[in-house]
Design a protein around this motif. Structure first.
Motif, PDB file in Angstrom:
ATOM      1  N   SER A 372       0.825  -1.213   0.000  1.00  0.00           N
ATOM      2  CA  SER A 372       0.000   0.000   0.000  1.00  0.00           C
ATOM      3  C   SER A 372       0.858   1.262   0.000  1.00  0.00           C
ATOM      4  CB  SER A 372      -0.916   0.011   1.230  1.00  0.00           C
ATOM      5  OG  SER A 372      -1.756  -1.126   1.240  1.00  0.00           O
ATOM      6  N   THR A 373       0.274   2.343  -0.524  1.00  0.00           N
ATOM      7  CA  THR A 373       0.980   3.628  -0.505  1.00  0.00           C
ATOM      8  C   THR A 373       1.068   4.135   0.927  1.00  0.00           C
ATOM      9  OG1 THR A 373      -1.110   4.742  -0.965  1.00  0.00           O
ATOM     10  CG2 THR A 373       0.331   4.300  -2.837  1.00  0.00           C
ATOM     11  N   VAL A 374       2.107   4.921   1.168  1.00  0.00           N
ATOM     12  CA  VAL A 374       2.381   5.414   2.519  1.00  0.00           C
ATOM     13  C   VAL A 374       2.500   6.931   2.471  1.00  0.00           C
ATOM     14  CG1 VAL A 374       3.958   5.340   4.487  1.00  0.00           C
ATOM     15  CG2 VAL A 374       3.615   3.293   3.091  1.00  0.00           C
ATOM     16  N   GLN A 468      -3.712   4.968  -9.883  1.00  0.00           N
ATOM     17  CA  GLN A 468      -4.919   4.169 -10.088  1.00  0.00           C
ATOM     18  C   GLN A 468      -4.718   3.081 -11.139  1.00  0.00           C
ATOM     19  OE1 GLN A 468      -7.619   7.347 -11.083  1.00  0.00           O
ATOM     20  NE2 GLN A 468      -8.418   7.503  -9.000  1.00  0.00           N
ATOM     21  N   GLU A 469      -4.073   3.435 -12.253  1.00  0.00           N
ATOM     22  CA  GLU A 469      -3.974   2.525 -13.388  1.00  0.00           C
ATOM     23  C   GLU A 469      -2.662   1.738 -13.412  1.00  0.00           C
ATOM     24  OE1 GLU A 469      -6.552   2.118 -15.241  1.00  0.00           O
ATOM     25  OE2 GLU A 469      -7.674   3.770 -14.304  1.00  0.00           O
ATOM     26  N   ARG A 470      -1.650   2.203 -12.660  1.00  0.00           N
ATOM     27  CA  ARG A 470      -0.313   1.592 -12.685  1.00  0.00           C
ATOM     28  C   ARG A 470       0.268   1.600 -14.099  1.00  0.00           C
ATOM     29  NH1 ARG A 470       1.776   1.589  -7.602  1.00  0.00           N
ATOM     30  NH2 ARG A 470      -0.055   1.620  -6.239  1.00  0.00           N
ATOM     31  N   LYS A 471       0.023   2.679 -14.822  1.00  0.00           N
ATOM     32  CA  LYS A 471       0.573   2.886 -16.161  1.00  0.00           C
ATOM     33  C   LYS A 471       1.016   4.342 -16.269  1.00  0.00           C
ATOM     34  CE  LYS A 471      -2.410  -0.542 -18.428  1.00  0.00           C
ATOM     35  NZ  LYS A 471      -3.484  -0.746 -19.439  1.00  0.00           N
ATOM     36  N   GLY A 476       4.332  13.874 -24.648  1.00  0.00           N
ATOM     37  CA  GLY A 476       4.477  13.783 -26.097  1.00  0.00           C
ATOM     38  C   GLY A 476       4.225  12.401 -26.655  1.00  0.00           C
ATOM     39  N   SER A 477       3.748  11.457 -25.841  1.00  0.00           N
ATOM     40  CA  SER A 477       3.497  10.091 -26.311  1.00  0.00           C
ATOM     41  C   SER A 477       2.065   9.700 -25.984  1.00  0.00           C
ATOM     42  CB  SER A 477       4.455   9.113 -25.632  1.00  0.00           C
ATOM     43  OG  SER A 477       4.118   7.780 -25.947  1.00  0.00           O
ATOM     44  N   SER A 478       1.524   8.793 -26.805  1.00  0.00           N
ATOM     45  CA  SER A 478       0.183   8.268 -26.548  1.00  0.00           C
ATOM     46  C   SER A 478       0.247   6.842 -26.022  1.00  0.00           C
ATOM     47  CB  SER A 478      -0.643   8.299 -27.837  1.00  0.00           C
ATOM     48  OG  SER A 478       0.004   7.518 -28.853  1.00  0.00           O
ATOM     49  N   THR A 479       1.468   6.319 -25.863  1.00  0.00           N
ATOM     50  CA  THR A 479       1.652   4.931 -25.405  1.00  0.00           C
ATOM     51  C   THR A 479       1.728   4.879 -23.893  1.00  0.00           C
ATOM     52  OG1 THR A 479       2.886   4.413 -27.413  1.00  0.00           O
ATOM     53  CG2 THR A 479       3.110   2.889 -25.561  1.00  0.00           C
ATOM     54  N   GLU A 480       0.979   3.966 -23.305  1.00  0.00           N
ATOM     55  CA  GLU A 480       1.008   3.774 -21.860  1.00  0.00           C
ATOM     56  C   GLU A 480       1.958   2.629 -21.520  1.00  0.00           C
ATOM     57  OE1 GLU A 480      -3.102   3.293 -20.699  1.00  0.00           O
ATOM     58  OE2 GLU A 480      -3.190   5.392 -20.069  1.00  0.00           O
ATOM     59  N   ILE A 481       2.833   2.862 -20.573  1.00  0.00           N
ATOM     60  CA  ILE A 481       3.840   1.872 -20.181  1.00  0.00           C
ATOM     61  C   ILE A 481       3.469   1.324 -18.804  1.00  0.00           C
ATOM     62  CG2 ILE A 481       6.292   1.488 -19.713  1.00  0.00           C
ATOM     63  CD1 ILE A 481       6.836   4.021 -21.415  1.00  0.00           C
ATOM     64  N   PRO A 482       3.236   0.011 -18.692  1.00  0.00           N
ATOM     65  CA  PRO A 482       2.893  -0.573 -17.380  1.00  0.00           C
ATOM     66  C   PRO A 482       4.083  -0.462 -16.419  1.00  0.00           C
ATOM     67  CG  PRO A 482       2.389  -2.097 -19.176  1.00  0.00           C
ATOM     68  CD  PRO A 482       3.230  -1.010 -19.766  1.00  0.00           C
ATOM     69  N   ILE A 483       3.812  -0.133 -15.182  1.00  0.00           N
ATOM     70  CA  ILE A 483       4.869  -0.057 -14.168  1.00  0.00           C
ATOM     71  C   ILE A 483       4.401  -0.738 -12.884  1.00  0.00           C
ATOM     72  CG2 ILE A 483       6.012   2.031 -15.005  1.00  0.00           C
ATOM     73  CD1 ILE A 483       4.428   3.615 -12.914  1.00  0.00           C
ATOM     74  N   ASP A 484       5.366  -1.251 -12.139  1.00  0.00           N
ATOM     75  CA  ASP A 484       5.098  -1.858 -10.833  1.00  0.00           C
ATOM     76  C   ASP A 484       5.948  -1.121  -9.807  1.00  0.00           C
ATOM     77  OD1 ASP A 484       4.575  -3.464  -8.649  1.00  0.00           O
ATOM     78  OD2 ASP A 484       5.988  -5.026  -9.247  1.00  0.00           O
ATOM     79  N   PHE A 504      -4.328  21.429  -2.987  1.00  0.00           N
ATOM     80  CA  PHE A 504      -4.056  19.991  -3.053  1.00  0.00           C
ATOM     81  C   PHE A 504      -5.356  19.247  -3.291  1.00  0.00           C
ATOM     82  CE2 PHE A 504      -2.567  15.804  -1.779  1.00  0.00           C
ATOM     83  CZ  PHE A 504      -1.252  15.815  -2.249  1.00  0.00           C
ATOM     84  N   ARG A 505      -5.272  18.246  -4.157  1.00  0.00           N
ATOM     85  CA  ARG A 505      -6.478  17.509  -4.549  1.00  0.00           C
ATOM     86  C   ARG A 505      -6.867  16.512  -3.450  1.00  0.00           C
ATOM     87  NH1 ARG A 505      -8.143  17.573  -9.880  1.00  0.00           N
ATOM     88  NH2 ARG A 505      -9.138  15.552  -9.507  1.00  0.00           N
ATOM     89  N   ALA A 506      -8.136  16.519  -3.091  1.00  0.00           N
ATOM     90  CA  ALA A 506      -8.617  15.608  -2.054  1.00  0.00           C
ATOM     91  C   ALA A 506      -8.515  14.155  -2.505  1.00  0.00           C
ATOM     92  CB  ALA A 506     -10.070  15.955  -1.690  1.00  0.00           C
ATOM     93  N   ASP A 507      -8.807  13.889  -3.808  1.00  0.00           N
ATOM     94  CA  ASP A 507      -8.773  12.495  -4.275  1.00  0.00           C
ATOM     95  C   ASP A 507      -7.354  11.932  -4.234  1.00  0.00           C
ATOM     96  OD1 ASP A 507      -7.949  14.188  -6.266  1.00  0.00           O
ATOM     97  OD2 ASP A 507      -9.379  13.478  -7.783  1.00  0.00           O
TER      98      ASP A 507
END
Length: 659
Positions: A372-374, A468-471, A476-484, A504-507
């Motif tokens: 989980s994020t901290v 949220q998406e882990r991408k 300048g790119s339209s390609t999404e790169i998966p990350i862990d 600061f954004r509440a979400d």
């Protein structure tokens, strides 16, 4: 001591226990001082003293340092017993409070009988005796016949010497006891030599343990490097290879120890030429025929303390190939990786034992085992990155990369490209081929976003999507790169107020605030100051080449009064300044601190100045108890809720003279 002297001592003792005064001219000072203590402790000189239960020893044996002491002392005790055992003498070992924890011999040694395991031979229980009095005086002592306060021990001659731990505290007493008519002038010297031999062995064990810890630490650091590292001896045999190098060569690190380096690199390995010529090299390309690709290597000779060459060490990297990951390690090596996986801090480096810091460390342990994020909250200078690194180094990603970025330090027009990367031509000045961002570089590891409260709103939106998406999508790119990645964020700001102010954004706050760790300000954990000052001053003294640094009470008290707006960072700076300014005597005093009191208000200083040193308060309480008890030590001890033996130790510690 002659029979005549023994009889004279007997008369002096009889007059003293009958309250007829003490002829101090006929009694050694340490004996007369001990008799007076025993009288004030109301020890019965004619009574029969029962043994305490053996369970106390069994409980003490659970302590590792006592197990070590008994083990180390055993051969010394056996050696002593070989000299004195035939005369019925007994060799015993007592702990730091006078409890017998080991013994040899003693069958029919005296009218008293053998000293047994579990018996308490402190002055409070046994009166003046070599063990108990040695604990008070902390020096070698021999007591004969009527020098003992209690009648039951007056057939004995006892020789005792203190045993100190490597870092100073008394840990035990070595003692030899037997019939007083068999007294030998050499016994005390033998016992003192035995105690010194035990101390030397304990010092060796302490040093060995420190070396082992240092070796484990250095091995961990070496294995966490992204670059490969190989060291060889003067014959070309491998003496060390880390996990990164083992992956490059596709071998098991342990199995190749002792191999000749040519078995990995080939007969033309440049490091072999280095052994012959002594000339180092940097970024030299080496083609591995067996692997079909090149590596780049830098190497130099290694020397011992005498300046003699003992081998060479090489750092290697494989920039043009994606290496396969071995099952035993999840380490990923990437081409041209711009960061290192090394972290400086672990949970053990967080100093403090206060409730607040212990709760923070408990949460670090929880966070380390969770994906989980901290969110780490704390004022500037409290050590937020230290906590973040501790989470990383204690978790399953500890062999992976740790990237820390300060959101407040990156210009607003650059932070997006730094975080997300960019494609070639994305903007004027973009590098050819583009550039991966911090999020990509942290793939498989941990990304630490320090001062996230200063992140621009438009970047917050993109970061929220990544979480949220882990991408990640480069600029300048339209390609999404998966990350862990594991994300840890930190801030000194009140994010709830920042949300109310629209900064600061509440979400994003709710996405980050899964596990929250609050680091207490230094002014809220002042009980940790002695530990922090000891640790920091030791490290800084070593850095500045000073091995004679001690801390005066005035320095410590000034630290307790000051509210520390800059927290640990300010404390470290103050200590470094004081060590730089201190004279040749090495004593840190309050005058050397040069605290910035103008940065805090008078009310704040006065609030903290109400705190007083515990040592000062303790002395006052003891003196108050003595006054209320009209000088009666036993009653004063009862009022304070401590034993008579303890109050006498406090008298000595605080230099309180009791008539």
């Amino acid at each position: 001591m002659t029979d005549k002297q023994i009889q004279e001592m007997r008369k002096v003792w009889e007059r003293f226990v009958a309250d007829q005064g003490l002829d101090s001219q006929k009694v050694r000072q340490l004996v007369s001082s001990s008799w007076r203590r025993c009288h004030q402790l109301q020890v019965d000189p004619h009574g029969i003293h029962q043994s305490r239960a053996i369970q106390r020893v069994e409980q003490n044996l659970h302590f590792e340092h006592l197990k070590c002491l008994i083990k180390v002392a055993q051969p010394v005790m056996e050696n002593l017993h070989s000299f004195v055992g035939e005369t019925g003498f007994q060799v015993v070992l007592a702990d730091s409070v006078g409890t017998i924890v080991s013994q040899l011999g003693g069958q029919g040694a005296s009218e008293v009988g053998p000293i047994r395991l579990g018996e308490d031979w402190s002055e409070e229980m046994r009166g003046t005796n070599a063990i108990g009095t040695c604990l008070v005086e902390q020096k070698p002592i021999q007591l004969l016949a009527f020098e003992h306060y209690c009648e039951t021990n007056q057939s004995l001659v006892c020789s005792a010497a203190p045993i100190f731990e490597p870092d100073g505290p008394l840990i035990g007493v070595l003692n030899v006891s037997g019939d007083c008519h068999l007294d030998s002038l050499h016994t005390l010297a033998m016992v003192a030599a035995g105690a010194k031999a035990i101390e030397n062995q304990l010092r060796l064990i302490h040093t060995r343990n420190k070396l082992q810890a240092a070796y484990k630490y250095s091995t961990t650091i070496i294995n966490s490097m992204w670059e490969g590292l190989v060291s060889i001896d003067i014959h070309g045999k491998i003496t060390k290879i880390n996990e990164a190098a083992a992956q490059i060569f596709d071998v098991d690190a342990d199995s190749v120890m002792g191999w000749h380096i040519s078995n990995l690199v080939g007969p033309d390995a440049p490091i072999l030429d280095l052994l012959k010529t002594g000339v180092g090299y940097e970024e030299q390309e080496v083609f591995l025929k067996s692997k079909g690709f090149s590596i780049f290597s830098s190497a130099c000779l290694q020397y011992d303390d005498a300046g003699k060459s003992v081998g060479a060490i090489a750092v290697i990297r494989a920039p043009a190939v994606e290496l396969k990951t071995k099952p035993k390690s999840k380490l990923k090596l990437k081409p041209h990786h711009p960061v290192t996986a090394t972290t400086r801090y672990t949970l053990d480096t967080i100093i403090g034992e206060s409730d607040a810091i212990n709760e923070a460390k408990r949460r670090v342990e929880i966070a380390a085992q969770s994906p989980s994020t901290v969110l780490i909250l704390g004022e500037s200078g409290t050590g937020k990155e230290m906590f973040a690194q501790s989470i990383h180094s204690s978790g399953k990603h500890r062999e992976q990369v740790f990237i820390a970025i300060n959101c407040a330090a990156i210009p607003e027009n650059l932070i997006e490209s730094e975080l997300f990367g960019y494609e070639e031509g994305a903007f004027t000045g973009a590098k050819k081929g583009g550039k991966p961002g911090n999020l990509e570089e942290a793939d498989g590891g941990t990304l630490f976003l320090d001062e996230i409260g200063d992140m621009p709103l438009h970047v917050q939106v993109k970061l929220l999507r990544v979480l949220q998406e882990r991408k990640v999508k480069r600029v300048g790119s339209s390609t999404e790169i998966p990350i862990d990645i594991r994300v840890i964020a930190a801030t000194h700001k009140n994010l709830a107020k920042e949300i109310e102010a629209g900064r600061f954004r509440a979400d994003l706050y709710f996405r980050l605030n899964v596990l929250c760790i609050t680091i207490p300000a230094l002014r809220d954990r002042l009980q940790d100051l002695p530990l922090l000052i000891k640790s920091l001053s030791g490290r800084l003294a070593e850095k500045l080449g000073r091995d004679d640094i001690t801390v005066a009470e005035s320095f410590m008290r000034a630290c307790c009064v000051y509210p520390w707006p800059g927290n640990i960072r300010e404390l470290e700076n103050v200590l470094e300044r004081a060590i730089n300014l201190v004279g040749p005597e090495g004593l840190l005093t309050a005058e050397l601190m040069e605290l910035h009191t103008e940065l805090v208000g008078d009310a704040e200083m006065k609030r903290h100045s109400k705190v007083r040193p515990l040592k000062e308060t303790e002395r006052e309480m003891i003196e108050l108890a003595l006054d209320e008890a009209d000088g009666n030590v036993s009653r004063a001890a009862m009022l304070l809720g401590i034993s008579r033996n303890t109050i006498y130790r406090k008298f000595k510690e605080h230099q309180i003279d009791v008539k």
